[in-house]
Design an enzyme around this catalytic site. Structure first.
Site, PDB file in Angstrom:
ATOM      1  N   THR A  99       0.839  -1.205   0.000  1.00  0.00           N
ATOM      2  CA  THR A  99       0.000   0.000   0.000  1.00  0.00           C
ATOM      3  C   THR A  99       0.868   1.247   0.000  1.00  0.00           C
ATOM      4  O   THR A  99       0.593   2.209  -0.732  1.00  0.00           O
ATOM      5  CB  THR A  99      -0.933   0.005   1.223  1.00  0.00           C
ATOM      6  OG1 THR A  99      -1.699  -1.203   1.229  1.00  0.00           O
ATOM      7  CG2 THR A  99      -1.874   1.198   1.186  1.00  0.00           C
ATOM      8  N   ASP A 388       2.579 -11.329   5.622  1.00  0.00           N
ATOM      9  CA  ASP A 388       3.310 -10.060   5.657  1.00  0.00           C
ATOM     10  C   ASP A 388       4.380 -10.093   6.749  1.00  0.00           C
ATOM     11  O   ASP A 388       5.527  -9.666   6.547  1.00  0.00           O
ATOM     12  CB  ASP A 388       2.354  -8.891   5.911  1.00  0.00           C
ATOM     13  CG  ASP A 388       1.493  -8.567   4.693  1.00  0.00           C
ATOM     14  OD1 ASP A 388       1.755  -9.138   3.623  1.00  0.00           O
ATOM     15  OD2 ASP A 388       0.568  -7.760   4.828  1.00  0.00           O
TER      16      ASP A 388
END
Length: 552
Positions: A99, A388
């Site tokens: 992001t 992640d």
């Protein structure tokens, strides 16, 4: 597209080809990038919101993971696809920061558009951005901290998981991740493929656990097989234990029942011979990547062999790594030298799933994590958070360098870039300054998503960085604080890769001054009639953003 020679047009492309030149092409591509960045921007940070994505089959994905959102969206615009690629690359290289990479790219494009409107050429902007990026590398090295002790690894994992559905059990999950990474680490490198995350719904997240070995999400192939085998001798077979089908169309004419019986007896004999070869090797556990015939299962059961069929390729590779077995492509090649070893192999039911556990392996450089959650959607989102965290812990362990989070590195880099820009003569100075301002989109977005006043927060951050490079935004308290003390840290590689990817994608987009598209690639745009007051084609004329509603 036509060129005119006197009154005679000469067509060099089909008549229905669309073409956008110069500023029109740049505006279209920049707008696509800005819209994509705005789409994922609200998901950034601990207070980021989630997106619900519904595909054409009605399947629902609820997530705030940037790369998952971009993968699930049906992106049509070519420039937007380029930003999707940087997110995928960010995920592949470091596992987190997708992001961040996209919103920085969107802001770099926005700042570049302002410079273009001021009459600065795209080549000059690109040159300035390159200078800024080289300076960013230097600044990142200066503000990085050398550390890869276990406490730092846990802090890095917790930072990566914050705001991704795993808040309730963030600390124990981070400890699981660090333990798993340390178990598979070899010579300072981590192969994430050796860590298997197995989702099991029907319990609380904090009931997740690590298996010191391999977990295969299959049950034994036959109910008569043993549930547990100690001192396991493991065979890995890629070859199906079935009679091969004829590869060409053929007919076998059987004229009597005795011929039919002889045919069946022959098939049974072939299968029996294959099973005998497995028994002769000394194997008492068999994992087969293909199918196993019912007759073969019967003979394997009688021999006391625990067999699993249709094992996933990834599980076969992990088993090979952990047990020392060799994957055999032909059962004739199986011998005791190709077998692997494990202290115990057993079947166990977790909630409603039967699973095979392989523990006390010879070289357990592969582990499994059983991830629990109340529903499928919960476990799916937490799995993305764990992946992640795996990426950032592995990156930290390999590089040994971290930066402080909470928007602190972006503010510090921006501050030093602005000072650096004053040493540059020419219009590149403006580009470097714009690059610095673009990086401030990260703390600005963190504040926005937390419902804070962005102007006040940004002013406080800039003032705080005159004293310390570690001051960042604590979105839970809504104030600027020392993020090093708070334990908010990220791998240097995540930040470096995000800024680098964003800068390179921006450069590529800015250098495009001619967009030629076949009919259907972009919706028809009449440049004379469809440009708005800014000279920008409306979004409906840009091929859209896949199945998304208009975002204007």
């Amino acid at each position: 597209m036509a060129q005119y020679n006197g009154n005679q047009p000469i067509f060099i492309l089909p008549e229905d080809t669309q073409r956008f030149l110069g500023r029109d092409a740049q505006r279209m591509n920049i707008m696509a990038g800005k819209i994509l960045a705005e789409t994922v921007r609200t998901t950034l940070g601990p207070k980021g919101m989630d997106k619900m994505l519904v595909d054409s089959m009605g399947d629902v994905v609820i997530t705030n993971d940037g790369v998952t959102i971009l993968r699930e969206m049906d992106i049509a615009h070519p420039a937007a696809k380029m930003l999707v690629e940087i997110a995928k690359n960010q995920e592949d290289v470091v596992g987190d920061g997708t992001t961040t990479a996209v919103i920085i790219a969107g802001e770099l494009l926005k700042k570049a558009e302002e410079l273009l409107d001021d009459g600065i050429h795209a080549t000059t902007i690109v040159r300035g951005y390159r200078q800024a990026l080289n300076k960013v590398y230097e600044i990142l090295e200066d503000i990085s901290i050398d550390s890869k002790d276990q406490d730092t690894l846990i802090d890095v994992a917790m930072t990566a998981m914050t705001g991704k559905g795993s808040e309730k059990a963030k600390k124990p999950l981070a400890e699981l991740i660090v333990e798993a990474v340390l178990k598979v680490e070899e010579d300072g490198e981590v192969d994430k493929k050796n860590i298997n995350i197995q989702r099991v719904s029907g319990a609380s997240v904090d009931e997740s656990e690590i298996v010191n070995g391999i977990l295969v999400d299959k049950g034994k192939a036959d109910s008569n097989m043993p549930k547990e085998v100690k001192n396991a001798k493991i065979a890995l077979l890629k070859y199906p234990l079935e009679v091969k089908d004829l590869e060409t169309d053929a007919k076998i004419n059987l004229t009597s029942p005795s011929q039919m019986q002889a045919f069946l007896d022959n098939e049974e004999q072939m299968i029996r011979e294959m099973v005998d070869k497995i028994i002769a090797s000394g194997a008492n556990v068999l994992f087969c990547q293909k199918g196993i015939d019912d007759m073969a299962l019967h003979y394997l059961s009688r021999a006391g062999i625990l067999a699993v069929k249709r094992t996933k390729k990834s599980d076969m590779n992990r088993l090979e790594k952990a047990t020392g077995a060799k994957i055999i492509t032909n059962v004739d090649d199986l011998s005791k030298d190709e077998l692997g070893e494990a202290g115990i192999v057993y079947e166990k039911k977790i909630f409603d799933q039967m699973m095979i556990f392989i523990e006390e392996s010879k070289d357990p450089k592969a582990v499994s994590i059983i991830l629990r959650g109340s529903t499928r959607h919960v476990t799916s989102e937490i799995e993305r958070a764990l992946e992640d965290a795996l990426g950032v812990v592995a990156a930290t362990l390999e590089d040994g360098k971290v930066v402080i989070g909470g928007g602190a590195p972006e503010i510090e880099i921006a501050r030093q870039l602005k000072e650096y820009s004053e040493t540059i003569s020419g219009r590149e100075q403006l580009s470097v300054n714009s690059f610095a301002e673009a990086l401030e989109i990260v703390p600005t977005t963190l504040a926005e998503n937390a419902g804070l006043d962005t102007i006040d927060i940004l002013a406080d951050l800039r003032a705080a960085h005159e004293q310390s490079a570690f001051m960042g935004l604590d979105v839970f308290e809504g104030e600027v604080t020392d993020m090093k003390v708070a334990g908010v840290v990220e791998p240097q590689r995540v930040k470096k890769q995000a800024i680098q990817s964003a800068a390179e994608a921006t450069e590529m987009i800015l250098r495009i001054d001619d967009l030629i598209a076949a009919r259907g690639a972009l919706e028809a745009v009449d440049k004379d009639d469809n440009l708005d007051d800014s000279g920008m084609p409306p979004m409906g004329a840009m091929g859209g953003m896949g199945g998304m509603p208009p975002m204007m």
